[in-house]
Write an enzyme that holds these catalytic residues in place. Structure first.
Site, short mmCIF file in Angstrom:
data_model
loop_
_atom_site.label_atom_id
_atom_site.label_comp_id
_atom_site.label_asym_id
_atom_site.label_seq_id
_atom_site.Cartn_x
_atom_site.Cartn_y
_atom_site.Cartn_z
N LYS A 188 15.89 -79.68 120.40
CA LYS A 188 16.17 -78.48 119.60
C LYS A 188 17.53 -77.88 119.99
O LYS A 188 18.16 -78.32 120.95
CB LYS A 188 15.04 -77.45 119.76
C1 LIG Z 1 9.61 -78.42 117.00
C2 LIG Z 1 8.87 -77.66 115.98
C3 LIG Z 1 7.68 -76.95 116.28
C4 LIG Z 1 6.92 -77.06 117.55
O1 LIG Z 1 7.61 -76.98 118.68
P1 LIG Z 1 7.19 -77.77 120.02
O2 LIG Z 1 8.01 -77.05 121.01
O3 LIG Z 1 7.58 -79.19 119.83
O4 LIG Z 1 5.73 -77.59 120.25
C5 LIG Z 1 7.12 -76.18 115.27
N1 LIG Z 1 7.65 -76.12 114.05
C6 LIG Z 1 8.76 -76.80 113.71
C7 LIG Z 1 9.30 -76.67 112.32
C8 LIG Z 1 9.39 -77.61 114.66
O5 LIG Z 1 10.48 -78.30 114.32
#
Ligand SMILES: *Cc1c(COP(=O)(O)O)cnc(C)c1O
Length: 373
Positions: A188
């Site tokens: 991210k």
């Molecule tokens: C990455 C993501 C999540 C969840 O995050 P994690 O940290 O991987 O549990 C939720 N919603 C979206 C749209 C994402 O891209």
């Protein structure tokens, strides 16, 4: 040059080039490695500033942040929560964790964000709220969604997991809903390894989030648990990485923007073959991965283009499959826009370790493949 001579270009890569090591070392040396320590409060304060909210409650990942937000808003069995069909699966899973039903709705062409008109049609007497997703860094239409929610007395949670720093009317995403969540997974825009946060302007909701995050323990009576809560706490080590990340947030975003601009100018030359999507007027997106949509052909052609990229050392991945085609969320309701756009979408590498030359190589490789007859 043959493929073996080329460095592989990964899709995503964390940027740990600031004070991450120094801060993590402090955690190890002081022994504050669990979920108490100076970095947690610091990270929550720094992040609430970025999101433009009064509060931020850090969690161990983005999925638990979503579950926590829904639980704190009182979502339970019998409730329906509206979610866009194109998203990462965590959005829909979190609704199921509450014993509620995710109601899928179609998305807008291009941005693949929830279509407010479809959202309106999906409201029933069981609807409790809406999760809007700012997918791939592009803001959803939060003002229309907010109006619909207010009209029908529904909560609005923003899933901003992929959109740290995107804005609508100059205001950061994550500050529009009753609550919002962000993810800090390794790929991210900001990472803590695994990690997440719930942002909110409500004091009352924030108290509830903190209560449920810490096993439901009464804040004024240790080891007294008036409700069933969860252990969704972030560790001081995760927060230490996060504090260092946020110190360099502007710098990292500037690099992402320059790479995205390079993609735009190169991909403009391929516009007969692939399409790039802009943020809607009045909003500013933030570059996460670089999506392109092939103009002609189907998912099979898209997949063969990705195979071609891989053979030249360029990582890519398909845009998310819509939830309505996954076994757990199968639906025979029509979702024509989601079907069309998700089948044609490819996510290309974008992260701060890329050079402009890398972007040129990705685009040249893509050009060779899509223009070949
Ligand atoms: C990455 C993501 C999540 C969840 O995050 P994690 O940290 O991987 O549990 C939720 N919603 C979206 C749209 C994402 O891209």
């Amino acid at each position: 040059m043959s493929a073996v001579d080329l460095q592989r270009i990964p899709l995503a890569q964390p940027d740990l080039g600031g004070r991450e090591l120094e801060y993590v070392t402090e955690c190890l040396q002081t022994g504050w490695i669990s979920s108490i320590g100076r970095f947690i409060g610091q990270f929550e304060m720094d992040f609430s500033r970025l999101a433009g909210t009064a509060h931020a409650v850090a969690t161990n990942n983005g999925t638990t942040a979503l579950h926590l937000a829904l639980a704190a808003l009182g979502v339970g069995p019998g409730d329906e929560v509206i979610v866009p069909t194109v998203t990462y699966v965590a959005t829909a899973n979190a609704v199921v964790y509450c014993g509620a039903t995710p109601v899928l709705v179609d998305v807008q062409p291009g941005t693949m964000n929830i279509e407010p008109e479809r959202l309106r049609e999906a409201i029933t007497e069981r609807t409790k709220g809406v999760i809007s997703v700012h997918l791939y860094g592009i803001p959803a239409d939060v003002s229309t969604i907010g109006e619909i929610c207010a009209e029908h007395d529904l909560f609005h949670v923003e899933d901003a997991a992929e959109s740290h720093g995107a804005t609508v009317g100059g205001k950061p995403v994550g500050s529009f809903g009753d609550a919002a969540i962000f993810s800090f997974f390794g790929n991210k825009i900001v990472t803590t390894g695994e990690g997440g946060v719930v942002t909110s302007n409500s004091d009352e909701l924030t108290d509830r989030l903190r209560l449920l995050r810490g096993q439901g323990m009464d804040p004024s009576r240790r080891y007294w648990f008036p409700v069933v809560g969860y252990n969704y706490r972030m560790t001081n080590i995760q927060a230490a990485i996060g504090v260092a990340q946020l110190e360099r947030f502007d710098e990292m975003i500037a690099v992402r923007r320059s790479l995205a601009a390079r993609y735009r100018s190169s991909l403009a030359e391929l516009s007969d073959h692939v399409e790039v999507v802009d943020a809607p007027a009045g909003s500013e997106s933030v570059p996460w991965l670089q999506n392109v949509f092939i103009r002609e052909g189907d998912a099979a052609r898209r997949d063969s283009i990705m195979t071609g990229l891989a053979s030249e050392g360029v990582d890519s991945r398909p845009v998310f499959y819509p939830m309505h085609v996954l076994p757990a969320f199968l639906s025979d309701h029509p979702f024509p826009v989601a079907d069309d756009w998700s089948a044609r979408g490819i996510s290309l590498p974008l992260h701060t370790a890329l050079s402009l030359d890398d972007v040129d190589r990705v685009c040249a490789t893509l050009a060779d493949i899509v223009t070949a007859r």
